[in-house]
Design a protein around this motif. Structure first.
Motif, PDB file in Angstrom:
ATOM      1  N   GLY A  17       0.811  -1.214   0.000  1.00 59.10           N
ATOM      2  CA  GLY A  17       0.000   0.000   0.000  1.00 59.10           C
ATOM      3  C   GLY A  17       0.840   1.257   0.000  1.00 59.10           C
ATOM      4  N   SER A  18       2.051   1.179   0.568  1.00 63.12           N
ATOM      5  CA  SER A  18       3.000   2.308   0.587  1.00 63.12           C
ATOM      6  C   SER A  18       2.365   3.573   1.146  1.00 63.12           C
ATOM      7  N   ASP A  19       1.466   3.409   2.105  1.00 58.96           N
ATOM      8  CA  ASP A  19       0.745   4.562   2.642  1.00 58.96           C
ATOM      9  C   ASP A  19       1.175   4.832   4.080  1.00 58.96           C
ATOM     10  N   ASP A  20       0.742   5.979   4.589  1.00 61.48           N
ATOM     11  CA  ASP A  20       1.089   6.377   5.941  1.00 61.48           C
ATOM     12  C   ASP A  20       0.245   5.619   6.969  1.00 61.48           C
ATOM     13  N   VAL A  21       0.866   5.249   8.081  1.00 62.59           N
ATOM     14  CA  VAL A  21       0.206   4.535   9.164  1.00 62.59           C
ATOM     15  C   VAL A  21       0.326   5.396  10.418  1.00 62.59           C
ATOM     16  N   ASN A  22      -0.795   5.802  10.988  1.00 60.87           N
ATOM     17  CA  ASN A  22      -0.733   6.664  12.166  1.00 60.87           C
ATOM     18  C   ASN A  22      -0.501   5.843  13.435  1.00 60.87           C
ATOM     19  N   GLY A  23      -0.350   6.545  14.556  1.00 57.97           N
ATOM     20  CA  GLY A  23       0.012   5.876  15.793  1.00 57.97           C
ATOM     21  C   GLY A  23      -0.995   4.843  16.254  1.00 57.97           C
ATOM     22  N   ASP A  24      -2.290   5.153  16.154  1.00 59.71           N
ATOM     23  CA  ASP A  24      -3.306   4.202  16.603  1.00 59.71           C
ATOM     24  C   ASP A  24      -3.302   2.931  15.760  1.00 59.71           C
ATOM     25  N   LEU A  25      -3.264   3.083  14.433  1.00 59.32           N
ATOM     26  CA  LEU A  25      -3.262   1.909  13.572  1.00 59.32           C
ATOM     27  C   LEU A  25      -1.961   1.117  13.732  1.00 59.32           C
ATOM     28  N   ALA A  26      -0.848   1.829  13.926  1.00 59.91           N
ATOM     29  CA  ALA A  26       0.429   1.144  14.146  1.00 59.91           C
ATOM     30  C   ALA A  26       0.356   0.249  15.380  1.00 59.91           C
ATOM     31  N   GLU A  27      -0.296   0.718  16.425  1.00 59.67           N
ATOM     32  CA  GLU A  27      -0.465  -0.102  17.631  1.00 59.67           C
ATOM     33  C   GLU A  27      -1.382  -1.289  17.344  1.00 59.67           C
ATOM     34  N   GLU A  28      -2.500  -1.045  16.660  1.00 60.26           N
ATOM     35  CA  GLU A  28      -3.458  -2.117  16.370  1.00 60.26           C
ATOM     36  C   GLU A  28      -2.816  -3.219  15.534  1.00 60.26           C
ATOM     37  N   TYR A  29      -1.954  -2.842  14.591  1.00 65.00           N
ATOM     38  CA  TYR A  29      -1.330  -3.806  13.696  1.00 65.00           C
ATOM     39  C   TYR A  29      -0.079  -4.466  14.290  1.00 65.00           C
ATOM     40  N   GLY A  30       0.441  -3.928  15.380  1.00 65.09           N
ATOM     41  CA  GLY A  30       1.664  -4.471  15.938  1.00 65.09           C
ATOM     42  C   GLY A  30       2.926  -3.862  15.353  1.00 65.09           C
ATOM     43  N   TYR A  31       2.768  -2.800  14.572  1.00 61.84           N
ATOM     44  CA  TYR A  31       3.925  -2.067  14.022  1.00 61.84           C
ATOM     45  C   TYR A  31       4.738  -1.471  15.168  1.00 61.84           C
ATOM     46  N   VAL A  32       4.035  -1.010  16.219  1.00 65.71           N
ATOM     47  CA  VAL A  32       4.678  -0.510  17.435  1.00 65.71           C
ATOM     48  C   VAL A  32       4.116  -1.276  18.631  1.00 65.71           C
TER      49      VAL A  32
END
Length: 328
Positions: free
Chosen positions: A219-234
């Motif tokens: 997707g090469s798109d931006d991921v904000n803090g909330d979604l990053a947490e939900e996905y396990g990115y952070v």
């Protein structure tokens, strides 16, 4: 907003500027960036008068012998380039070898930017001919691998944009904590026609699963803090005013524990979870092949003409502008 092409007299934006060899070095050099270490030093008032090779872009604050802050400070966008390479290598080597260090936190002094992409404008000669790192990999994946495997806990405190190399450094760190309001993570490379070179294909599926990793990468798109947490990115995202107190408290707590117990526990977790060096190297090989394709050169050239590296709107909304490159 009307985007004006970049017209700086110091940079020739043309199809020949972004040669295959130039693109070949982009993400790779992004984290191999040169970095001069300055302990607890303020940004010099005459930084702009200093040659890039002499201007510190990374500051190390040794809060205690066991707890360091490594701060990226290369305004306006925290872009990494060939001038940063020896600086970052020096930091990583110190992290690996200091006998008292237990925890290092990576953060930023530049508002809106944790760490972004590679500097496209220096002469190619400043970037080519880099020797392999200690792992035998190119300097970018080499330093990321070494950060992951160091006997020290690494934490990324993400406030602002972590794009490309910034995302890859965060993924190489042991833990990631983000500002809910201000953090943006992304792997933008596929949208610009090439494959990421710093190992996110090997790391992201282990964190968030195959489907979500492909969503982020393709997707090469931006991921904000909330979604990053939900996905396990952070690990977690926090309201911005709670981010620093939490990270500081966690780093301080860990830094008070036994160093050997920390190192042994991390080593065993690494054994169970880290990608192998050949997996990281395979991603780098794919990157090298992809950046030589004309489509990648053409797309990066278009972003440069829009104002990549000069226009704050382009850098701040890189996911949006990368999306404009898609074929209709």
């Amino acid at each position: 907003m009307k985007i004006r092409p970049h017209r700086s007299t110091g940079i020739a934006i043309s199809s020949t500027f972004l040669t295959a060899a130039t693109l070949l070095m982009l993400p790779a050099l992004a984290l191999s960036g040169q970095t001069i270490v300055a302990e607890k030093t303020d940004r010099a008032a005459d930084n702009k008068a200093q040659p890039d090779s002499e201007r510190p872009q990374i500051r190390v604050e040794k809060r205690t012998p066991a707890y360091w802050r490594v701060t990226f400070d290369n305004p306006p966008f925290n872009i990494f380039g060939p001038e940063t390479i020896p600086q970052m290598e020096k930091v990583v080597a110190e992290i690996e070898t200091d006998p008292d260090l237990k925890v290092v936190v990576f953060d930023s002094a530049v508002p809106g930017f944790f760490l972004t992409h590679y500097n496209f404008t220096p002469p190619l000669a400043e970037s080519t001919g880099l020797p392999s790192g200690r792992t035998g990999l190119h300097p970018l994946p080499d330093m990321l691998v070494r950060i992951s495997k160091a006997p020290v806990v690494s934490i990324a405190l993400i406030r602002g944009r972590a794009t490309g190399v910034g995302s890859e450094l965060a993924l190489a760190s042991d833990m990631r904590f983000a500002s809910r309001e201000k953090a943006i993570l992304s792997q933008w490379e596929v949208g610009s026609g090439f494959v990421p070179g710093g190992g996110p294909m090997a790391r992201l599926p282990r964190l968030m699963g195959r489907g979500r990793a492909l969503e982020v990468l393709l997707g090469s798109d931006d991921v904000n803090g909330d979604l990053a947490e939900e996905y396990g990115y952070v690990n977690r995202s926090f309201d911005d005013d709670r981010l620093d107190p939490f990270v500081d408290a966690l780093a301080t707590r860990i830094s008070g524990f036994d160093r050997q117990a920390i190192a042994d526990t991390k080593r065993l977790v690494d054994f169970a979870s880290l990608p192998s060096d050949p997996e990281i190297g395979a991603g780098w090989d794919a990157f090298i092949s992809s950046v030589q394709r004309p489509v990648a050169q053409q797309k990066i050239g278009r972003l440069m003409e829009m104002g990549l590296q000069t226009n704050p709107d382009i850098e701040t909304r890189l996911g949006h502008y990368t999306g404009t490159l898609a074929e209709k």
